[in-house]
Motif scaffolding. Structure first.
Motif, PDB file in Angstrom:
ATOM      1  N   TYR A  35     -44.326  12.254  -1.408  1.00 45.10           N
ATOM      2  CA  TYR A  35     -43.314  12.553  -2.400  1.00 45.10           C
ATOM      3  C   TYR A  35     -43.934  12.443  -3.783  1.00 45.10           C
ATOM      4  O   TYR A  35     -44.851  11.658  -4.010  1.00 45.10           O
ATOM      5  CB  TYR A  35     -42.156  11.543  -2.343  1.00 45.10           C
ATOM      6  CG  TYR A  35     -41.228  11.680  -1.178  1.00 45.10           C
ATOM      7  CD1 TYR A  35     -41.513  11.077   0.057  1.00 45.10           C
ATOM      8  CD2 TYR A  35     -40.046  12.393  -1.290  1.00 45.10           C
ATOM      9  CE1 TYR A  35     -40.646  11.184   1.119  1.00 45.10           C
ATOM     10  CE2 TYR A  35     -39.161  12.510  -0.223  1.00 45.10           C
ATOM     11  CZ  TYR A  35     -39.465  11.898   0.977  1.00 45.10           C
ATOM     12  OH  TYR A  35     -38.596  12.009   2.034  1.00 45.10           O
ATOM     13  N   GLN A  37     -42.652  11.392  -7.600  1.00 41.22           N
ATOM     14  CA  GLN A  37     -41.563  10.803  -8.355  1.00 41.22           C
ATOM     15  C   GLN A  37     -41.900  10.887  -9.838  1.00 41.22           C
ATOM     16  O   GLN A  37     -42.890  10.302 -10.283  1.00 41.22           O
ATOM     17  CB  GLN A  37     -41.308   9.360  -7.942  1.00 41.22           C
ATOM     18  CG  GLN A  37     -40.074   8.757  -8.602  1.00 41.22           C
ATOM     19  CD  GLN A  37     -39.665   7.417  -8.029  1.00 41.22           C
ATOM     20  OE1 GLN A  37     -40.510   6.563  -7.785  1.00 41.22           O
ATOM     21  NE2 GLN A  37     -38.379   7.239  -7.795  1.00 41.22           N
ATOM     22  N   LYS A  41     -37.477   9.255 -12.332  1.00 42.25           N
ATOM     23  CA  LYS A  41     -37.254   8.680 -11.001  1.00 42.25           C
ATOM     24  C   LYS A  41     -36.828   9.708  -9.958  1.00 42.25           C
ATOM     25  O   LYS A  41     -36.475   9.327  -8.847  1.00 42.25           O
ATOM     26  CB  LYS A  41     -36.221   7.543 -11.046  1.00 42.25           C
ATOM     27  CG  LYS A  41     -36.653   6.343 -11.851  1.00 42.25           C
ATOM     28  CD  LYS A  41     -37.658   5.530 -11.079  1.00 42.25           C
ATOM     29  CE  LYS A  41     -37.920   4.193 -11.763  1.00 42.25           C
ATOM     30  NZ  LYS A  41     -38.869   3.378 -11.000  1.00 42.25           N
ATOM     31  N   LEU A  42     -36.849  10.985 -10.290  1.00 46.33           N
ATOM     32  CA  LEU A  42     -36.491  12.001  -9.311  1.00 46.33           C
ATOM     33  C   LEU A  42     -37.533  12.053  -8.205  1.00 46.33           C
ATOM     34  O   LEU A  42     -38.742  12.124  -8.478  1.00 46.33           O
ATOM     35  CB  LEU A  42     -36.359  13.363  -9.978  1.00 46.33           C
ATOM     36  CG  LEU A  42     -35.164  13.548 -10.917  1.00 46.33           C
ATOM     37  CD1 LEU A  42     -35.242  14.887 -11.620  1.00 46.33           C
ATOM     38  CD2 LEU A  42     -33.859  13.414 -10.152  1.00 46.33           C
ATOM     39  N   LEU A  43     -37.052  12.059  -6.961  1.00 45.39           N
ATOM     40  CA  LEU A  43     -37.930  12.106  -5.794  1.00 45.39           C
ATOM     41  C   LEU A  43     -37.997  13.532  -5.264  1.00 45.39           C
ATOM     42  O   LEU A  43     -36.972  14.119  -4.926  1.00 45.39           O
ATOM     43  CB  LEU A  43     -37.395  11.207  -4.687  1.00 45.39           C
ATOM     44  CG  LEU A  43     -37.730   9.725  -4.737  1.00 45.39           C
ATOM     45  CD1 LEU A  43     -36.864   8.970  -3.749  1.00 45.39           C
ATOM     46  CD2 LEU A  43     -39.199   9.497  -4.431  1.00 45.39           C
ATOM     47  N   ASN A  50     -46.080  15.695  11.139  1.00 47.65           N
ATOM     48  CA  ASN A  50     -45.637  15.063  12.363  1.00 47.65           C
ATOM     49  C   ASN A  50     -46.808  15.050  13.335  1.00 47.65           C
ATOM     50  O   ASN A  50     -47.243  16.108  13.790  1.00 47.65           O
ATOM     51  CB  ASN A  50     -44.451  15.807  12.969  1.00 47.65           C
ATOM     52  CG  ASN A  50     -43.811  15.032  14.092  1.00 47.65           C
ATOM     53  OD1 ASN A  50     -43.607  13.827  13.993  1.00 47.65           O
ATOM     54  ND2 ASN A  50     -43.500  15.703  15.177  1.00 47.65           N
ATOM     55  N   LEU A  90     -45.706   8.946  -3.867  1.00 50.75           N
ATOM     56  CA  LEU A  90     -45.258   8.003  -2.849  1.00 50.75           C
ATOM     57  C   LEU A  90     -45.531   8.560  -1.455  1.00 50.75           C
ATOM     58  O   LEU A  90     -45.197   9.707  -1.160  1.00 50.75           O
ATOM     59  CB  LEU A  90     -43.766   7.741  -2.997  1.00 50.75           C
ATOM     60  CG  LEU A  90     -43.340   6.939  -4.235  1.00 50.75           C
ATOM     61  CD1 LEU A  90     -41.865   7.154  -4.530  1.00 50.75           C
ATOM     62  CD2 LEU A  90     -43.623   5.460  -4.030  1.00 50.75           C
ATOM     63  N   TYR A  99     -35.966  10.702  11.068  1.00 46.97           N
ATOM     64  CA  TYR A  99     -36.678  11.169   9.881  1.00 46.97           C
ATOM     65  C   TYR A  99     -36.084  10.658   8.580  1.00 46.97           C
ATOM     66  O   TYR A  99     -36.764  10.627   7.564  1.00 46.97           O
ATOM     67  CB  TYR A  99     -36.715  12.701   9.890  1.00 46.97           C
ATOM     68  CG  TYR A  99     -37.315  13.240  11.164  1.00 46.97           C
ATOM     69  CD1 TYR A  99     -36.537  13.880  12.114  1.00 46.97           C
ATOM     70  CD2 TYR A  99     -38.673  13.081  11.429  1.00 46.97           C
ATOM     71  CE1 TYR A  99     -37.086  14.348  13.303  1.00 46.97           C
ATOM     72  CE2 TYR A  99     -39.235  13.555  12.606  1.00 46.97           C
ATOM     73  CZ  TYR A  99     -38.431  14.178  13.538  1.00 46.97           C
ATOM     74  OH  TYR A  99     -38.974  14.631  14.704  1.00 46.97           O
ATOM     75  N   ALA A 100     -34.830  10.285   8.610  1.00 49.99           N
ATOM     76  CA  ALA A 100     -34.209   9.791   7.385  1.00 49.99           C
ATOM     77  C   ALA A 100     -34.419   8.304   7.187  1.00 49.99           C
ATOM     78  O   ALA A 100     -34.075   7.769   6.137  1.00 49.99           O
ATOM     79  CB  ALA A 100     -32.720  10.107   7.385  1.00 49.99           C
ATOM     80  N   GLU A 101     -34.978   7.629   8.152  1.00 49.14           N
ATOM     81  CA  GLU A 101     -35.256   6.198   8.015  1.00 49.14           C
ATOM     82  C   GLU A 101     -36.726   6.027   7.661  1.00 49.14           C
ATOM     83  O   GLU A 101     -37.573   5.777   8.510  1.00 49.14           O
ATOM     84  CB  GLU A 101     -34.904   5.465   9.309  1.00 49.14           C
ATOM     85  CG  GLU A 101     -33.419   5.528   9.609  1.00 49.14           C
ATOM     86  CD  GLU A 101     -33.034   4.816  10.893  1.00 49.14           C
ATOM     87  OE1 GLU A 101     -31.884   4.945  11.315  1.00 49.14           O
ATOM     88  OE2 GLU A 101     -33.902   4.137  11.478  1.00 49.14           O
ATOM     89  N   GLN A 102     -36.993   6.195   6.393  1.00 45.58           N
ATOM     90  CA  GLN A 102     -38.374   6.248   5.930  1.00 45.58           C
ATOM     91  C   GLN A 102     -38.813   4.922   5.318  1.00 45.58           C
ATOM     92  O   GLN A 102     -38.032   4.250   4.647  1.00 45.58           O
ATOM     93  CB  GLN A 102     -38.541   7.391   4.927  1.00 45.58           C
ATOM     94  CG  GLN A 102     -38.240   8.745   5.559  1.00 45.58           C
ATOM     95  CD  GLN A 102     -38.466   9.907   4.633  1.00 45.58           C
ATOM     96  OE1 GLN A 102     -39.031   9.761   3.553  1.00 45.58           O
ATOM     97  NE2 GLN A 102     -38.034  11.083   5.054  1.00 45.58           N
ATOM     98  N   PHE A 104     -41.549   3.432   2.742  1.00 48.05           N
ATOM     99  CA  PHE A 104     -42.381   3.900   1.647  1.00 48.05           C
ATOM    100  C   PHE A 104     -43.493   2.914   1.310  1.00 48.05           C
ATOM    101  O   PHE A 104     -43.333   1.696   1.440  1.00 48.05           O
ATOM    102  CB  PHE A 104     -41.542   4.114   0.385  1.00 48.05           C
ATOM    103  CG  PHE A 104     -40.692   5.347   0.414  1.00 48.05           C
ATOM    104  CD1 PHE A 104     -39.463   5.353   1.069  1.00 48.05           C
ATOM    105  CD2 PHE A 104     -41.114   6.515  -0.214  1.00 48.05           C
ATOM    106  CE1 PHE A 104     -38.677   6.483   1.100  1.00 48.05           C
ATOM    107  CE2 PHE A 104     -40.328   7.652  -0.194  1.00 48.05           C
ATOM    108  CZ  PHE A 104     -39.103   7.642   0.458  1.00 48.05           C
ATOM    109  N   GLY A 105     -44.602   3.479   0.840  1.00 44.11           N
ATOM    110  CA  GLY A 105     -45.652   2.662   0.262  1.00 44.11           C
ATOM    111  C   GLY A 105     -45.308   2.354  -1.188  1.00 44.11           C
ATOM    112  O   GLY A 105     -44.293   2.835  -1.703  1.00 44.11           O
ATOM    113  N   PRO A 106     -46.153   1.589  -1.862  1.00 40.20           N
ATOM    114  CA  PRO A 106     -45.872   1.187  -3.253  1.00 40.20           C
ATOM    115  C   PRO A 106     -46.131   2.293  -4.271  1.00 40.20           C
ATOM    116  O   PRO A 106     -45.717   2.178  -5.418  1.00 40.20           O
ATOM    117  CB  PRO A 106     -46.828   0.018  -3.473  1.00 40.20           C
ATOM    118  CG  PRO A 106     -47.957   0.302  -2.546  1.00 40.20           C
ATOM    119  CD  PRO A 106     -47.350   0.941  -1.341  1.00 40.20           C
TER     120      PRO A 106
END
Lengths: 113, 112
Positions: A35, A37, A41-43, A50, A90, A99-102, A104-106
């Protein structure tokens, strides 16, 4: 420790240079994402893989290219960076089918001078 | 076209008050709605989620209210704490779909 790891944390570079960001997840997930950002803050989803195969490739400039060696690693290369590439990148991962339970890294903060 | 909208853009509440964050969507095929919480310098973290078959989901001080007919949902944070100060993202997806659409976020500040 199981998580999503990103390197580097920060990167400052000049216009026209090439940069690479690394992402590794130790959660055993099959799907990984990049992603962008922005300062508001827009993602924005850029790529989704996959099990090493590209499944989502949003409209991003061709200078961006993802690279996956295995399902636990997803790197991002930017050839010839431009000022508008300054952002936080990100990396995330999710379990197969969720797929919606993501997770994220820092993030990697890129500044292009 | 913005498929997931959030309001307000920013919100300030006093410690102990209830913060209400709103979200709406356009695509009727969306049936799963996670909320993410992001602190400065960190990536977003999944906070709570709801499926369209439910109209309410509660987890401690965090509650999602969902109105399928109006395509609206809201996140209520009761007894808000300064540690809840963060940006909250509403997201939407459809079953089996790879893509997750994020809203633009609500920045919450809880003043002590």
């Amino acid at each position: 420790e199981t998580a999503v790891f990103q390197t580097p944390n920060y990167h400052v570079t000049q216009v026209g240079n090439e940069v690479s960001f690394n992402c590794k997840q130790t959660l055993g997930h099959d799907t990984m994402y990049w992603y962008k950002q922005d300062s508001k803050k827009l993602l924005k989803i850029m790529f989704s893989y996959n099990n090493k195969q590209l499944i989502v490739n949003e409209t991003v400039p061709r200078r961006f290219s993802p690279q996956s060696s295995d399902k636990a690693h997803l790197n991002l290369r930017i050839k010839s960076v431009e000022p508008e590439d300054s952002a936080v990148y990100l990396c995330a991962s999710s379990p197969l089918g969720y797929y919606a339970e993501q997770f994220f890294g820092p993030g990697t903060r890129l500044t292009v001078l | 076209q913005q498929q997931v909208r959030q309001s307000p853009q920013s919100l300030t509440v006093w410690e102990g008050e209830t913060a209400i964050l709103n979200c709406s969507y356009e695509d009727s095929t969306f049936n799963y709605f996670p909320w993410y919480q992001q602190f400065p310098g960190e990536g977003p973290a999944l906070l709570i989620s709801i499926r369209s078959v439910s109209d309410k989901k509660e987890d401690g001080r965090f509650t999602i209210f969902f109105n399928k007919r109006e395509k609206k949902l809201s996140l209520h944070i009761t007894d808000s704490q300064p540690g809840d100060s963060a940006t909250y993202f509403c997201a939407a997806s459809e079953a089996g779909g790879y893509k997750v659409v994020f809203g633009s976020g609500t920045r919450l500040l809880v003043s002590p």
